[in-house]
Write an enzyme that holds these catalytic residues in place. Sequence first.
Site, short mmCIF file in Angstrom:
data_model
loop_
_atom_site.label_atom_id
_atom_site.label_comp_id
_atom_site.label_asym_id
_atom_site.label_seq_id
_atom_site.Cartn_x
_atom_site.Cartn_y
_atom_site.Cartn_z
N HIS A 1 0.84 -1.21 0.00
CA HIS A 1 0.00 0.00 0.00
C HIS A 1 0.87 1.25 0.00
CE1 HIS A 1 -3.21 -2.64 2.09
NE2 HIS A 1 -3.70 -2.33 0.92
N SER B 1 -3.05 -8.08 3.00
CA SER B 1 -3.23 -7.83 4.42
C SER B 1 -3.58 -9.13 5.15
CB SER B 1 -4.33 -6.78 4.64
OG SER B 1 -3.96 -5.58 4.02
N LYS C 1 -15.78 -7.72 4.49
CA LYS C 1 -14.67 -8.10 5.39
C LYS C 1 -14.96 -7.76 6.84
CE LYS C 1 -11.07 -7.54 1.86
NZ LYS C 1 -9.95 -6.73 1.39
N ARG D 1 -2.11 -6.10 -8.51
CA ARG D 1 -1.01 -7.01 -8.19
C ARG D 1 -0.85 -8.09 -9.25
NH1 ARG D 1 -3.12 -8.77 -2.63
NH2 ARG D 1 -4.99 -8.46 -3.87
N1 COA Z 1 0.39 -4.35 -2.51
C1 COA Z 1 0.12 -5.41 -1.79
N2 COA Z 1 -1.13 -5.75 -1.44
C2 COA Z 1 -2.13 -4.98 -1.82
C3 COA Z 1 -1.90 -3.83 -2.57
C4 COA Z 1 -0.57 -3.52 -2.92
N3 COA Z 1 -0.28 -2.47 -3.65
N4 COA Z 1 -3.07 -3.25 -2.83
C5 COA Z 1 -4.00 -4.00 -2.24
N5 COA Z 1 -3.44 -5.04 -1.62
C6 COA Z 1 -4.13 -6.11 -0.92
C7 COA Z 1 -4.64 -5.69 0.41
O1 COA Z 1 -3.71 -5.94 1.39
C8 COA Z 1 -5.90 -6.47 0.55
O2 COA Z 1 -5.66 -7.74 1.08
P1 COA Z 1 -6.83 -8.60 1.78
O3 COA Z 1 -7.87 -8.91 0.75
O4 COA Z 1 -6.11 -9.78 2.27
O5 COA Z 1 -7.38 -7.75 2.89
C9 COA Z 1 -6.40 -6.59 -0.87
O6 COA Z 1 -5.26 -6.41 -1.67
C10 COA Z 1 -7.34 -5.51 -1.28
O7 COA Z 1 -7.53 -4.62 -0.25
P2 COA Z 1 -7.50 -3.05 -0.24
O8 COA Z 1 -6.81 -2.47 -1.42
O9 COA Z 1 -7.02 -2.66 1.10
O10 COA Z 1 -8.95 -2.71 -0.33
P3 COA Z 1 -10.25 -3.44 -0.72
O11 COA Z 1 -10.15 -4.23 -1.97
O12 COA Z 1 -10.78 -4.11 0.50
O13 COA Z 1 -11.03 -2.11 -0.99
C11 COA Z 1 -12.86 -0.69 -1.42
C12 COA Z 1 -12.29 -2.10 -1.52
C13 COA Z 1 -12.71 -0.12 -0.06
C14 COA Z 1 -12.17 0.20 -2.42
C15 COA Z 1 -14.34 -0.84 -1.79
O14 COA Z 1 -14.92 -1.77 -0.91
C16 COA Z 1 -15.06 0.50 -1.68
O15 COA Z 1 -14.97 1.31 -2.57
N6 COA Z 1 -15.82 0.71 -0.57
C17 COA Z 1 -16.57 1.93 -0.34
C18 COA Z 1 -18.05 1.70 -0.58
C19 COA Z 1 -18.37 1.72 -2.05
O16 COA Z 1 -18.32 2.74 -2.70
N7 COA Z 1 -18.72 0.55 -2.59
C20 COA Z 1 -19.04 0.39 -3.98
C21 COA Z 1 -17.79 0.14 -4.77
S1 COA Z 1 -18.12 0.07 -6.51
#
Ligand code: COA
Length: 168
Positions: free
Chosen positions: A21, A132, A45, A94
Site C-alpha cells: 500500500h 493484508s 470483510k 497485483r
Molecule cells: N500491494 C500489496 N497488497 C495490496 C496492494 C498492494 N499495492 N493493494 C491492495 N493489496 C491487498 C490488500 O492488502 C488487501 O488484502 P486482503 O484482501 O487480504 O485484505 C487486498 O489487496 C485488497 O484490499 P485493499 O486495497 O485494502 O482494499 P479493498 O479491496 O478491500 O477495498 C474498497 C475495496 C474499499 C475500495 C471498496 O470496498 C469500496 O470502494 N468501498 C466503499 C463503498 C463503495 O463505494 N462501494 C461500492 C464500490 S463500486
Amino acid sequence: MGTQTRRAVYPGSFDPPTMGHLDIIQRAAQLFDELIVAVAVNAQKRPLFSLEERVEMLRECCAHLPNVRIAALEGLLARFAQQVGACAIVRGLRAVSDFEYEFQMATMNRQLAPEVDTCFLMTHQQYAFLSSSIVKEVARLGGAVDNLVPPNVARKLAERFALQRQEA
Ligand code: COA
C-alpha cells in the site's frame, strides 16, 4: 493547462496497511498534487483493526509525505471522490486475479461519478504476493512481518495478537 489542484483518492480497507500500500501511496503522491487515502468499510470483510486504528496507522506511515492526507470513508467512494473534488481514484493491481474485481468496481464508480477516472498502478513486484490477510496470518502465528509492513504496523500487530493470546 489549468492551474487547478489535481487531487486523487486512494481507497482501501488497509487492515492493516502494508508496504505494498505504501508503495502505491508514495508513487501516486508524485503523480498528483494531493492524495487522499480513504480508509473504507468493506462490507465483505470483518476487520482486525477499527476504522480509527487504521486511520491512525496510516497517518503515522504517511507523516513524511506532505501532500498526502488520510480520511475515513463510511459511504460511497464515488460520492466521496466527487465531494472532495478528485479527478481520479487510484488502485493498485497485483496480478491478473485482481483484474475482474477492479474492473467491476471501476465500471460501477464510472457510472456513479463519470467525471472521476480510475487510475491503476502496478504494484511493485516485490509486493505482488502480499496481502493484508497473509500478513495477519503470519503475525497471528508469531512469524516476522518486519519486511512486509511499516514498523508502527508491525508493533500494532504484535500488540493485538499478544492481547488475543492472553484472552484465549
Ligand atoms: N500491494 C500489496 N497488497 C495490496 C496492494 C498492494 N499495492 N493493494 C491492495 N493489496 C491487498 C490488500 O492488502 C488487501 O488484502 P486482503 O484482501 O487480504 O485484505 C487486498 O489487496 C485488497 O484490499 P485493499 O486495497 O485494502 O482494499 P479493498 O479491496 O478491500 O477495498 C474498497 C475495496 C474499499 C475500495 C471498496 O470496498 C469500496 O470502494 N468501498 C466503499 C463503498 C463503495 O463505494 N462501494 C461500492 C464500490 S463500486
